[in-house]
Design a protein around this motif. Structure first.
Motif, PDB file in Angstrom:
ATOM      1  N   UNK A 278     -24.618 -44.406   0.374  1.00  0.00           N
ATOM      2  CA  UNK A 278     -24.954 -43.000   0.128  1.00  0.00           C
ATOM      3  C   UNK A 278     -25.994 -42.861  -0.983  1.00  0.00           C
ATOM      4  N   UNK A 279     -26.468 -43.988  -1.485  1.00  0.00           N
ATOM      5  CA  UNK A 279     -27.491 -43.886  -2.530  1.00  0.00           C
ATOM      6  C   UNK A 279     -28.880 -43.833  -1.934  1.00  0.00           C
ATOM      7  N   UNK A 280     -29.645 -42.896  -2.454  1.00  0.00           N
ATOM      8  CA  UNK A 280     -30.986 -42.646  -1.929  1.00  0.00           C
ATOM      9  C   UNK A 280     -31.855 -43.897  -1.971  1.00  0.00           C
ATOM     10  N   UNK A 281     -31.821 -44.580  -3.133  1.00  0.00           N
ATOM     11  CA  UNK A 281     -32.724 -45.721  -3.290  1.00  0.00           C
ATOM     12  C   UNK A 281     -32.375 -46.860  -2.329  1.00  0.00           C
ATOM     13  N   UNK A 282     -31.077 -47.015  -2.076  1.00  0.00           N
ATOM     14  CA  UNK A 282     -30.684 -48.080  -1.156  1.00  0.00           C
ATOM     15  C   UNK A 282     -31.136 -47.757   0.272  1.00  0.00           C
ATOM     16  N   UNK A 283     -31.075 -46.461   0.614  1.00  0.00           N
ATOM     17  CA  UNK A 283     -31.556 -46.050   1.939  1.00  0.00           C
ATOM     18  C   UNK A 283     -33.049 -46.317   2.071  1.00  0.00           C
ATOM     19  N   UNK A 284     -33.772 -45.996   1.027  1.00  0.00           N
ATOM     20  CA  UNK A 284     -35.210 -46.281   1.015  1.00  0.00           C
ATOM     21  C   UNK A 284     -35.434 -47.768   1.249  1.00  0.00           C
TER      22      UNK A 284
ATOM     23  N   UNK B  42     -24.521 -37.807   4.669  1.00  0.00           N
ATOM     24  CA  UNK B  42     -25.155 -36.807   5.534  1.00  0.00           C
ATOM     25  C   UNK B  42     -26.071 -35.922   4.696  1.00  0.00           C
ATOM     26  N   UNK B  43     -25.575 -35.473   3.544  1.00  0.00           N
ATOM     27  CA  UNK B  43     -26.382 -34.591   2.697  1.00  0.00           C
ATOM     28  C   UNK B  43     -27.624 -35.317   2.181  1.00  0.00           C
ATOM     29  N   UNK B  44     -27.424 -36.562   1.733  1.00  0.00           N
ATOM     30  CA  UNK B  44     -28.569 -37.339   1.249  1.00  0.00           C
ATOM     31  C   UNK B  44     -29.612 -37.512   2.352  1.00  0.00           C
TER      32      UNK B  44
ATOM     33  N   UNK C 275     -31.471 -34.344   3.265  1.00  0.00           N
ATOM     34  CA  UNK C 275     -32.373 -33.891   2.218  1.00  0.00           C
ATOM     35  C   UNK C 275     -33.652 -34.737   2.194  1.00  0.00           C
ATOM     36  N   UNK C 276     -33.467 -36.067   2.264  1.00  0.00           N
ATOM     37  CA  UNK C 276     -34.617 -36.938   2.031  1.00  0.00           C
ATOM     38  C   UNK C 276     -35.227 -37.499   3.313  1.00  0.00           C
ATOM     39  N   UNK C 277     -34.414 -37.599   4.371  1.00  0.00           N
ATOM     40  CA  UNK C 277     -34.944 -38.198   5.598  1.00  0.00           C
ATOM     41  C   UNK C 277     -34.636 -37.285   6.792  1.00  0.00           C
ATOM     42  N   UNK C 278     -35.226 -36.096   6.818  1.00  0.00           N
ATOM     43  CA  UNK C 278     -34.881 -35.148   7.884  1.00  0.00           C
ATOM     44  C   UNK C 278     -35.213 -35.678   9.278  1.00  0.00           C
ATOM     45  N   UNK C 279     -36.066 -36.696   9.371  1.00  0.00           N
ATOM     46  CA  UNK C 279     -36.431 -37.209  10.695  1.00  0.00           C
ATOM     47  C   UNK C 279     -35.324 -38.073  11.297  1.00  0.00           C
ATOM     48  N   UNK C 280     -34.382 -38.539  10.485  1.00  0.00           N
ATOM     49  CA  UNK C 280     -33.343 -39.442  10.988  1.00  0.00           C
ATOM     50  C   UNK C 280     -32.341 -38.681  11.849  1.00  0.00           C
ATOM     51  N   UNK C 281     -32.060 -39.193  13.042  1.00  0.00           N
ATOM     52  CA  UNK C 281     -30.978 -38.646  13.862  1.00  0.00           C
ATOM     53  C   UNK C 281     -29.679 -39.283  13.379  1.00  0.00           C
ATOM     54  N   UNK C 282     -28.703 -38.449  13.094  1.00  0.00           N
ATOM     55  CA  UNK C 282     -27.458 -38.988  12.558  1.00  0.00           C
ATOM     56  C   UNK C 282     -26.380 -38.992  13.627  1.00  0.00           C
ATOM     57  N   UNK C 283     -25.701 -40.126  13.778  1.00  0.00           N
ATOM     58  CA  UNK C 283     -24.522 -40.232  14.630  1.00  0.00           C
ATOM     59  C   UNK C 283     -23.359 -40.620  13.730  1.00  0.00           C
TER      60      UNK C 283
ATOM     61  N   UNK D 110     -14.212 -33.725  11.853  1.00  0.00           N
ATOM     62  CA  UNK D 110     -15.226 -33.377  12.849  1.00  0.00           C
ATOM     63  C   UNK D 110     -15.807 -31.989  12.554  1.00  0.00           C
ATOM     64  N   UNK D 111     -14.930 -31.054  12.183  1.00  0.00           N
ATOM     65  CA  UNK D 111     -15.402 -29.717  11.804  1.00  0.00           C
ATOM     66  C   UNK D 111     -16.391 -29.798  10.658  1.00  0.00           C
ATOM     67  N   UNK D 112     -16.018 -30.567   9.631  1.00  0.00           N
ATOM     68  CA  UNK D 112     -16.881 -30.663   8.450  1.00  0.00           C
ATOM     69  C   UNK D 112     -18.256 -31.217   8.825  1.00  0.00           C
ATOM     70  N   UNK D 113     -18.260 -32.251   9.667  1.00  0.00           N
ATOM     71  CA  UNK D 113     -19.538 -32.863  10.049  1.00  0.00           C
ATOM     72  C   UNK D 113     -20.372 -31.901  10.890  1.00  0.00           C
ATOM     73  N   UNK D 114     -19.714 -31.183  11.802  1.00  0.00           N
ATOM     74  CA  UNK D 114     -20.442 -30.215  12.623  1.00  0.00           C
ATOM     75  C   UNK D 114     -21.002 -29.107  11.731  1.00  0.00           C
TER      76      UNK D 114
END
Lengths: 635, 209
Positions: A471-477, A501-503, A506-514, A523-527
């Motif tokens: 969940x760390x931004x730098x590690x995702x980068x 999900x929030x990270x 915010x930083x990678x809006x192009x990523x499709x998340x599954x 499931x409610x929270x994620x939706x």
């Protein structure tokens, strides 16, 4: 003492926090911001710095060491091997030709040949710190020109070692009595091995390099694994710092450049699963120390000297920059770089580097030349470094748009390392199944997991698994989130999943998340969080069990299968409908009560709602009734 | 002795009265292998090697199914697409089915006279089955005239019992080589050839004559 330290830290940080955002906002880049801030707080600006300026510079040079470590981490050995041509060819020629031409000019200007040669060698060097930072900020590090720049800088770093060895041989033309070496750099002069005969020194150097390579290969992984198993993040940071500092000390003891040693260690660790974690741990320290270094360079510009001989200094700066620029451009064309990439190289490297400060001090100490030669040149070096960001901006804004070839894009796929289209966060039972399916179908996956034992085991099977908190931004980068297409969330807890999900949003809006969800609530929270692809982890399994139960009770296999599929579709619809209806109730209800409420809600819907046994297309009853009527009519 | 393989395809056997009865007969008959496709592959994930092995072990292949939209149920089409591979079932190297026989046994909702030129369904059932007939030809199999149970929706229990009797009789005769396949070839349907009238109502007789 400590109050003084705190005040100094306060001044530096204030200057950085004010100047860098302004510079960045103006599009000047952080390096120029730091340099300007340094000038402002320096002895010729507000004079806020004590006498520690020089020490700060040496301290801050450690930022360069860390930067080389990080560069090494990005460079796998195979890639380094591929770069051997540019490093030896382009880098070697740049140093030799620039040294020769600069020395000739210096000789013609009246210096004795020994001094001219020493000055020529110093001027051949460029600033690793400024160039790499500027290129990285502009995303040019992986372009052909960026890689060429890196190759040249790497060769220069290696070339410093023989230069330090040659300098004492060039002494003897300075008339003045030996000075008291004004506290200059002990850096290269006093080491553990300096008293040894040359063969033993060589042996010590080889042993140190071998120690880094073998240690990095076989020792560091178990150590990192043990540290990671403690799950204390600060301990991992401490270990990473210890590694870098330890290698720097070792290198200094055998008379090698610390930057070179840590670079080597970085390359050795580039294939390790802890690479991303190391990167993100060292990164902030490197950033701060480099910033400090740039501040110190800005503060060290001697305006008194410049104002005393403005024309001489200005002339020298222009002369040096134009000379280096021309040679770089010519060599780049010899090595067949495209026009825009050749210009990038030439505009990036025409300054003189931070090693010049060390070498000028060393030269004075060794009586190669005296202060009358060194002092103006030190000012020239500082100004040339300060000019670099401006030259880069000039290149970006004015030159580059007019040069046709855009090689950056074409070069991209070939550059540093291959990025996978899918990142899987969490590689337990759930994530690993997804990963295996994708890999079995030729889709590359990058895996992030924070279970050290698991990471180690998976690595042995050749998976690209990295240790770290996903969940760390730098590690995702670091994991290549900017290039990836899909992000699969299979983490252990709903909290961390939502964090990620929030990270990502915010930083990678192009990523499709599954995302894997645990239950209805989750499931409610994620939706709600805007993830369209949500998978309750037990749903499909329990439906498969239910299907088999129906079969064992005598249902036809296909009927049971259809029933489960219908139920699945209906259940997914229900989750989505209820998510919309939940509204503010979540705020008031405890999670457990919410779950019960949800369950009641859906059971109610099951009772009153839709008939789950469909497939009327195979039902002959209405047909039969129809036929009966037709038969009666016709009979 | 002819080894018989019945490929049975019915997506909703629980709703079928006729086939439930026929299936019971087939499952109890010695020398007949009964392969229930929808039961074996509810996700349409057909085990091609298993199916090919079964085909290889038998001489007479029976496709038994209800007529849906003038054709086979979806899974049986999927079975043809996947199992009858080029190089195995047909093509210059595909000889696995050569010399075997193919028989279709199907149930149809409509009465026999509805499947005639100019009638409600405008074509004969034999014509609707042309794709399978050609498939058999391409695979080198002898194509037997189909056995058809018409008017399945209107059969009484007695009718169904009678149909099951015919069904048993046909399978036993083929198994025991009591029928000459060459002599059957001239007939449009097996019903005609054997003078079977497994259909309800008075109109049946007229059609089969």
């Amino acid at each position: 003492m400590s109050g003084d330290f705190l005040f100094q830290a306060f001044v530096y940080l204030t200057a950085a926090v004010i100047a860098v955002p302004i510079a960045a906002r103006l599009g000047l880049g952080s390096v120029l911001g730091y340099l300007i801030a340094g000038v402002v707080i320096g002895p010729f600006g507000l004079g806020l710095l004590g006498e520690g300026g020089e020490d700060i510079m040496h301290f801050a040079e450690f930022g360069v060491v860390m930067m080389l470590f990080l560069v090494g981490l990005e460079l796998e050995p195979a890639l380094l091997w591929r770069l051997r041509g540019p490093i030896l060819g382009l880098g070697g020629l740049q140093v030799v030709v620039t040294t020769a031409v600069a020395a000739t000019v210096a000789y013609l200007l009246g210096l004795p040949w020994q001094q001219a040669l020493a000055v020529g060698m110093i001027l051949a060097l460029s600033s690793t710190a400024i160039v790499l930072q500027s290129l990285a900020e502009r995303g040019q590090l992986k372009s052909a020109g960026g890689q060429a720049s890196f190759a040249v800088l790497l060769f220069q770093d290696i070339a410093v070692i023989p230069m330090l060895a040659i300098f004492p041989l060039l002494a003897g033309t300075v008339a003045t009595a030996p000075g008291d070496a004004h506290g200059a750099d002990a850096h290269a002069a006093t080491t553990l091995v300096s008293g040894l005969p040359p063969w033993a020194q060589t042996l010590a150097v080889l042993a140190a390099v071998a120690a880094i390579i073998l240690g990095g290969r076989f020792l560091l992984r178990p150590v990192f694994r043990a540290i990671a198993a403690t799950r204390l993040r600060e301990l991992f940071v401490a270990t990473a710092l210890l590694l870098v500092i330890g290698i720097a000390l070792l290198m200094n003891q055998v008379g090698l450049s610390a930057a070179l040693g840590t670079f080597l260690a970085g390359v050795v660790l580039a294939n390790s699963e802890y690479r991303h974690e190391l990167e993100s741990d060292i990164e902030p320290f490197k950033g701060l120390l480099l910033g400090l270094f740039f501040l110190a360079v800005g503060a060290s510009i001697n305006f008194a000297l410049i104002l005393a001989q403005p024309l001489l200094i200005l002339g020298l700066v222009i002369g040096v920059v134009v000379l280096k620029f021309t040679i770089l451009l010519a060599l780049a064309k010899v090595f067949r770089l495209g026009t825009d990439q050749a210009l990038l190289l030439a505009f990036a490297l025409p300054q003189v580097g931070e090693f010049a400060f060390v070498l000028f001090a060393f030269g004075v100490q060794e009586q190669v030349f005296d202060g009358s030669v060194a002092d103006p040149l030190v000012a020239v070096v500082a100004i040339s470094m300060a000019l670099t960001p401006l030259l880069m901006i000039f290149f970006e804004r004015v030159i580059r748009p007019r040069v046709g070839t855009k090689e950056t894009a074409a070069q991209e796929p070939d550059a540093i390392d291959e990025r996978n289209p899918v990142i899987i966060a969490g590689f337990g039972g759930f994530g690993s199944t997804v990963g295996r399916l994708l890999r079995a179908n030729g889709v590359g996956v990058t895996v992030l997991d924070n279970d050290a034992d698991r990471v180690d085991a998976l690595r042995r099977f050749g998976l690209q698994v990295y240790y770290g908190d996903a969940s760390r931004y730098d590690l995702l980068i670091a994991a290549g989130a900017q290039e990836a297409k899909l992000l699969v969330l299979a983490l252990d807890t709903p909290e961390r999943t939502l964090d990620l999900v929030h990270t990502a949003h915010k930083h990678f809006p192009h990523l499709q998340i599954l995302a894997r969800a645990f239950d209805w609530q989750d499931a409610h929270d994620l939706l709600d969080a805007g993830v369209p692809y949500v998978y309750r982890e037990t749903l499909d399994t329990s439906l498969r069990l239910g299907t088999d139960a129906l079969r064992l009770l005598g249902f036809r296999a296909y009927q049971a299968q259809r029933a489960a599929q219908t139920f699945l579709r209906y259940d997914e619809e229900s989750v989505r409908t209820l998510t919309g209806q939940r509204g503010d109730r979540t705020v008031y209800l405890l999670a457990a009560r919410q779950r019960i409420a949800d369950l009641e809600h859906i059971l109610q819907a099951d009772l009153t709602g839709i008939d789950l046994a469909r497939d009327d297309g195979w039902d002959a009853e209405p047909l039969r009734a129809d036929f009966a009527r037709v038969v009666e009519k016709t009979d | 002795m002819t080894r018989i393989l019945i490929l049975f395809a019915h997506p909703a056997l629980e709703k079928s009265r006729v086939h439930r009865r026929l299936v019971r007969v087939a499952q109890e008959m010695p020398g007949v292998t009964f392969n229930d496709l929808y039961e074996a592959y509810p996700t349409f994930d057909i085990d091609v090697r298993r199916e090919q092995a079964l085909l290889a072990e038998h001489d007479l292949i029976v496709l038994q199914h209800p007529l849906y939209w003038y054709s086979t149920p979806a899974l049986l089409k999927q079975w043809q697409d996947l199992v009858l591979e080029h190089g195995w079932a047909y093509g210059s190297q595909g000889h696995a089915l050569r010399g075997k026989r193919l028989l279709i046994i199907l149930s149809a909702g409509g009465r026999a006279e509805a499947y005639q030129p100019g009638a409600f369904n405008r074509f004969t059932i034999r014509e609707f089955l042309a794709p399978i007939e050609q498939t058999a030809y391409l695979c080198g199999m002898a194509y037997l005239p189909p056995l058809i149970f018409h008017g399945a929706h209107r059969m009484t229990l007695d009718d169904i019992g009678q149909a099951a009797g015919h069904y048993r009789h046909v399978l036993e005769a083929l198994r025991d080589d009591a029928l000459d396949p060459a002599a059957l070839g001239a007939w449009q349907t097996l019903n005609d050839a054997l003078n079977i009238m497994p259909m309800i109502g008075k109109s049946t007789q007229a059609v089969t004559q």
